[in-house]
Design an enzyme around this catalytic site. Structure first.
Site: not given
Length: 491
Positions: A84-85, A245
């Site tokens: 992520q991110h 994820d």
């Protein structure tokens, strides 16, 4: 060679890519192909070349098919679950303009603080997006790029998350999903869409972003001829929109929809996370209030320092990671990369409480305890975000599902048991992110609900460990050290 319909679930994480070749009917994991990534950067910087992710995906898929002895023509769908991110900026040809800034890149901590205040403080952000900006959140990285590399930010023709980048390479479609989008800082869980006011605050044109697939829609498109040639797969097979994820792990566990709700999960990997699926939209300033992929929500607490921090201590002491014993009076706060929960981006590790009888094995045990304490500390907040009272007997007795690489380690299991005092279930599969992605691929190929698919496969089932009494003495000792040390760790 297998002739049964197959799907491939891709777990593109910080350190590596895994491709799970899975029987679409039974969920049987036939093989997992693997390929490593390269992470660079010093101090707070953590970056990877997105092209390495694509190469790793190609190699992992090839390795998985070869190890399974599978006929590539039997593959009917593929999906990517990504870290992520991360911030990926592309030119007009879809090529990266610079290495991706990863989730654990902490350089944007000052931007996170300024953005928080610009919208009116933490509560305002949590009410709108479900999360308060910290250095992990994508919006803070975009703001860092605007301030430090303005010409490059101005040249960006597209802004993507890691899984978006790979899904677009597979399908040609610029599509994301509500789950991963909810970790950007410019998507509002309150409205289920990109937030125009936040985009204006960030100077980010919505046309640079992928479209958000409607909740429950899992199909982004089909595998392009070019991608099929590179991967050795049939052109035209289903490509799911994919997800982050953590959301994929929830699918692999059968959490959400008509499946399990409000059952906490602790994931032990490079990061440590605790989350649960709920129908209650979370607005806690202490958590990330992510969206799920199916209309539910995923309140989540995440720490930067988990298995990697403990392995570092083991290496410094010259010990095997399993050669640990309880820390005794020693307390180790393992904030080797700064920390996200609690929000201490500039912190370093702290060791205290040494005595003449402190042993190397005890120091390693203290590292385990500190890392487990840090992520378990967020557990009560996750349960509150689900509208539950953590102290209620019927809540406290709900099993904690232990997943991730650390879940297979004896020392990790015993430490989590001891500090939580909860029943612990360890799912039989160690590849829940990849299997969740495989369920997304099966849903895209067959038009089915991926949570229902994973539940039918039984990928979240496992063994329950014998319960142990909670070690409140160690818990309170670590909590006391953190309370005293927090002011100095902030600077």
């Amino acid at each position: 060679m297998s002739r049964s319909p197959l799907v491939i679930g891709v777990d593109s994480s910080t350190q590596s890519t895994k491709a799970a070749v899975t029987d679409a009917a039974t969920g049987k994991l036939l093989a997992v192909g693997r390929a490593q990534h390269r992470v660079t950067g010093e101090g707070g910087a953590r970056e990877s070349d997105p092209e390495v992710w694509w190469t790793a995906l190609r190699d992992a898929v090839a390795g998985g098919l070869a190890d399974a002895g599978a006929d590539a023509s039997a593959v009917t769908g593929i999906a990517v679950a990504g870290q992520q991110h991360g911030l990926v900026v592309l030119d007009r040809a879809g090529r990266p303009l610079r290495p991706a800034m990863l989730w654990n890149d902490t350089r944007s901590a000052p931007q996170a603080a300024r953005l928080t205040e610009a919208l009116g403080g933490p509560a305002a952000w949590a009410a709108r997006t479900g999360s308060v900006p910290v250095a992990s959140i994508t919006a803070t990285k975009w703001q860092w790029l605007r301030e430090h590399e303005p010409a490059l930010a101005e040249a960006a023709a597209a802004v993507r998350l890691p899984h978006d980048f790979l899904t677009e390479r597979l399908s040609g479609a610029a599509v994301t999903d509500p789950g991963d989008a909810s970790g950007t800082g410019w998507y509002a869980t309150a409205t289920g869409a990109y937030d125009p006011e936040l985009l204006a605050l960030l100077g980010l044109d919505a046309d640079l972003l992928p479209s958000v697939a409607p909740t429950g829609a899992t199909r982004a498109g089909t595998l392009t001829a070019a991608a099929a040639a590179e991967l050795g797969l049939p052109a035209g097979i289903a490509v799911a929109a994919g997800t982050g994820d953590n959301m994929s792990a929830a699918i692999g566990l059968g959490l959400g929809g008509a499946g399990l709700l409000d059952h906490p999960v602790l994931s032990l990997g490079t990061s440590g996370t605790v989350f649960a699926a709920t129908t209650t939209r979370p607005t806690s300033v202490a958590l990330n209030g992510f969206a799920g992929t199916d209309g539910t929500y995923l309140p989540l607490g995440c720490t930067l320092n988990c298995t990697q921090a403990v392995d570092k201590v083991a290496a410094l002491l010259g010990l095997d990671r399993e050669d640990a014993e309880p820390g005794g009076e020693a307390v180790f706060l393992p904030y080797l990369d700064g920390e996200r929960t609690p929000d201490l981006p500039l912190a370093a590790g702290l060791l205290t409480g040494l005595r003449h009888d402190t042993t190397p094995r005890g120091l390693l045990g203290a590292a385990y305890e500190g890392a487990a304490f840090t992520v378990l500390r967020a557990l009560d907040e996750v349960l509150r975000a689900c509208g539950l009272d953590p102290a209620a007997p019927e809540v406290a007795s709900r099993p904690l599902r232990l997943v991730g690489g650390g879940a297979q380690g004896r020392a990790w299991m015993s430490t989590v048991q001891r500090l939580s005092g909860r029943p612990v279930i360890v799912p039989a599969s160690g590849e829940l992110v990849a299997l969740g992605a495989a369920a997304l691929a099966a849903g895209a190929a067959g038009g089915e609900d991926p949570v229902a698919v994973a539940t039918q496969w039984g990928t979240g089932t496992g063994r329950e460990l014998e319960p142990v009494a909670r070690d409140t003495e160690t818990w309170e000792r670590i909590a006391s050290v953190l309370e005293r040390a927090a002011p100095s760790l902030l600077s």
